[in-house]
Design a protein around this motif. Structure first.
Motif, PDB file in Angstrom:
ATOM      1  N   LYS A 160      11.437  12.197   8.402  1.00 15.54           N
ATOM      2  CA  LYS A 160      10.768  13.709   7.844  1.00 15.54           C
ATOM      3  C   LYS A 160       9.244  13.448   8.105  1.00 15.54           C
ATOM      4  CE  LYS A 160      14.115  15.314   4.841  1.00 15.54           C
ATOM      5  NZ  LYS A 160      14.201  15.837   3.113  1.00 15.54           N
ATOM      6  N   SER A 161       8.504  12.262   7.841  1.00 12.86           N
ATOM      7  CA  SER A 161       7.026  11.958   7.842  1.00 12.86           C
ATOM      8  C   SER A 161       6.797  11.807   9.452  1.00 12.86           C
ATOM      9  CB  SER A 161       6.877  10.638   7.206  1.00 12.86           C
ATOM     10  OG  SER A 161       6.924  10.846   5.940  1.00 12.86           O
ATOM     11  N   PHE A 172       0.923  -1.349  -0.247  1.00 13.98           N
ATOM     12  CA  PHE A 172       0.055   0.023   0.008  1.00 13.98           C
ATOM     13  C   PHE A 172       0.914   1.140   0.033  1.00 13.98           C
ATOM     14  CE2 PHE A 172      -2.116   3.350   2.383  1.00 13.98           C
ATOM     15  CZ  PHE A 172      -3.263   3.412   1.511  1.00 13.98           C
ATOM     16  N   PHE A 173       1.944   1.149   0.739  1.00 14.65           N
ATOM     17  CA  PHE A 173       2.778   2.339   0.760  1.00 14.65           C
ATOM     18  C   PHE A 173       3.786   2.505  -0.459  1.00 14.65           C
ATOM     19  CE2 PHE A 173       1.337   1.671   5.198  1.00 14.65           C
ATOM     20  CZ  PHE A 173       0.756   2.853   5.445  1.00 14.65           C
ATOM     21  N   GLU A 174       3.926   1.755  -1.390  1.00 11.57           N
ATOM     22  CA  GLU A 174       4.575   2.057  -2.373  1.00 11.57           C
ATOM     23  C   GLU A 174       3.887   3.071  -3.444  1.00 11.57           C
ATOM     24  OE1 GLU A 174       7.419   0.398  -3.563  1.00 11.57           O
ATOM     25  OE2 GLU A 174       7.358  -0.691  -1.745  1.00 11.57           O
ATOM     26  N   THR A 175       2.450   3.328  -3.038  1.00  3.80           N
ATOM     27  CA  THR A 175       1.759   4.237  -3.974  1.00  3.80           C
ATOM     28  C   THR A 175       1.087   5.221  -2.972  1.00  3.80           C
ATOM     29  OG1 THR A 175      -0.055   2.650  -4.143  1.00  3.80           O
ATOM     30  CG2 THR A 175       1.589   2.665  -5.884  1.00  3.80           C
ATOM     31  N   HIS A 176       1.155   5.163  -1.669  1.00  4.77           N
ATOM     32  CA  HIS A 176       0.451   6.191  -0.909  1.00  4.77           C
ATOM     33  C   HIS A 176       1.437   6.500   0.066  1.00  4.77           C
ATOM     34  CE1 HIS A 176      -2.579   3.475  -2.299  1.00  4.77           C
ATOM     35  NE2 HIS A 176      -3.558   4.697  -2.431  1.00  4.77           N
ATOM     36  N   GLY A 177       1.298   7.869   0.609  1.00  2.73           N
ATOM     37  CA  GLY A 177       2.274   8.381   1.495  1.00  2.73           C
ATOM     38  C   GLY A 177       1.604   8.339   2.821  1.00  2.73           C
TER      39      GLY A 177
END
Length: 393
Positions: free
Chosen positions: A102-103, A68-73
């Motif tokens: 940073k996130s 999921f986090f390959e395409t969502h921040g």
């Protein structure tokens, strides 16, 4: 996002009846940003999910290696969950997310009413880079099982956590009181061989196979991407580990290692430091303060005794195993360095010589605060049973 909710709920249910690791009770769960670092398989995810199961806030578990986090921040994802009433976010394997620091900094600064609990590889440095989290995060290190925890999880034996000064001053009374609780030496020997990582509870027959796989994954998936190492450097690191495993404890000649591996001296020192941070090796230095990776260690050990039996299943040197056990257990809660005399200096105060039952005071004679940590059932005077040092956490 629905599949993230389902995954979180499913995983939280699986841990409800599991015992808690020693670190769970030491964490200040009121902090807004908590980061738990440690080697693969030590139980970081389980501990995080146990907290989720008991929390009053509406929370969700998110694994940062999910596709999921390959395409969502991460920030945008948490924003959406926040709008749905979520205030607790359990973030697993944050080192797998490129912009993790940073996130976390942005989320911490933008949302004063959320709590973030993150786990990551022990290679992570929260003070590294522009997003310095050291002032914001409460950071904890999860070690593998102590001997005490091994007995608790494997044999359901409850032994007390001991302070070092208790062991030094009162071991001759403590040891006899505890020996009836377990089978010495068989339990101790089994722990040394395959009791350091919790996944031994799943299947002993595949334990060493999994242990070897975790080393590969730590090097290839944790160290290499995090430090942006080239493939050739990663291969050199693996070769270095094999060379060292053949002769630990290893008194390093860095120049000879560099020649053998056809690698610059400073690169060897840097790779040793990575393997130490990743909890694969233990670098014993003369000083534990203000250490640079460019300073040559006095000795190099494998991180724990299970690694010794992995690399040398039929030929593990018992003297090496004893020293590795002592260094591993003591360094979890104390500062351990290399003294001029004896095997180890603890907290710049106590000198220890490690050995079997026949070891004498010869090498530490005349030294103040000097002790023998011996592979014996019970001790007297400055002769202390080695297994007692496995009850420090």
């Amino acid at each position: 996002m629905e599949h993230l909710k389902e995954k979180s709920e499913r995983k939280a249910k699986l841990v409800q009846d599991k015992k808690q690791r020693y670190l769970y009770g030491q964490i200040d769960w009121t902090q807004r940003l908590i980061i738990v670092l440690g080697y693969r398989g030590t139980g970081k995810t389980t501990m995080m999910l146990q907290y989720l199961s008991s929390a009053e806030e509406k929370g969700i578990y998110l694994s940062l290696d999910d596709f999921f986090f390959e395409t969502h921040g991460l920030v945008e994802t948490i924003e959406k969950f926040y709008e749905s009433g979520y205030r607790l976010f359990l973030l697993d394997e944050v080192h797998r997310y490129l912009l993790w620091s940073k996130s976390l900094k942005q989320l911490y600064d933008d949302y004063a009413d959320i709590q973030l609990v993150a786990t990551g590889s022990s290679i992570m440095d929260v003070s590294k880079g522009n997003a310095d989290l050291s002032r914001r995060a409460s950071v904890y290190i999860l070690q593998g099982f102590s001997f005490r925890e091994y007995l608790s999880f494997h044999r359901n034996v409850t032994l007390p956590v001991l302070k070092l000064d208790e062991i030094l001053s009162n071991h001759h009374h403590i040891a006899p009181e505890l020996l009836d609780s377990f089978r010495y030496p068989s339990d101790f020997q089994n722990y040394l061989k395959q009791g350091y990582y919790p996944f031994f509870l799943e299947a002993k027959s595949t334990y060493f196979q999994k242990l070897q796989e975790t080393i590969r994954l730590v090097i290839e998936m944790d160290i290499a991407p995090y430090e942006e190492l080239q493939h050739s450097t990663t291969r050199t690191m693996k070769k270095l580990l094999v060379v060292l495993s053949e002769s630990v404890p290893f008194t390093p000649n860095i120049n000879k290692l560099a020649e053998r591996l056809e690698t610059p001296r400073n690169t060897i020192l840097r790779l040793l430091d990575y393997l130490h941070q990743a909890q694969i090796l233990q670098l014993l230095r003369a000083n534990t303060k203000g250490v640079s990776y460019l300073q040559k260690p006095e000795k190099i050990y494998l991180n724990n005794t299970n690694f010794a039996y992995l690399f040398s299943p039929d030929m593990a040197n018992i003297g090496n195993v004893r020293e590795t056990f002592f260094l591993n257990q003591l360094s979890a809660t104390h500062a351990v360095s290399s003294p001029k005399f004896g095997d180890f200096m603890v907290d710049d105060t106590y000198v220890f010589e490690i050995g079997g039952a026949s070891k004498t005071n010869g090498q530490i004679a005349g030294l103040p605060n000097a002790f023998l940590a011996l592979d014996i059932e019970g001790g007297n005077n400055n002769r202390i049973p080695l297994w007692l040092f496995g009850l420090l956490y």
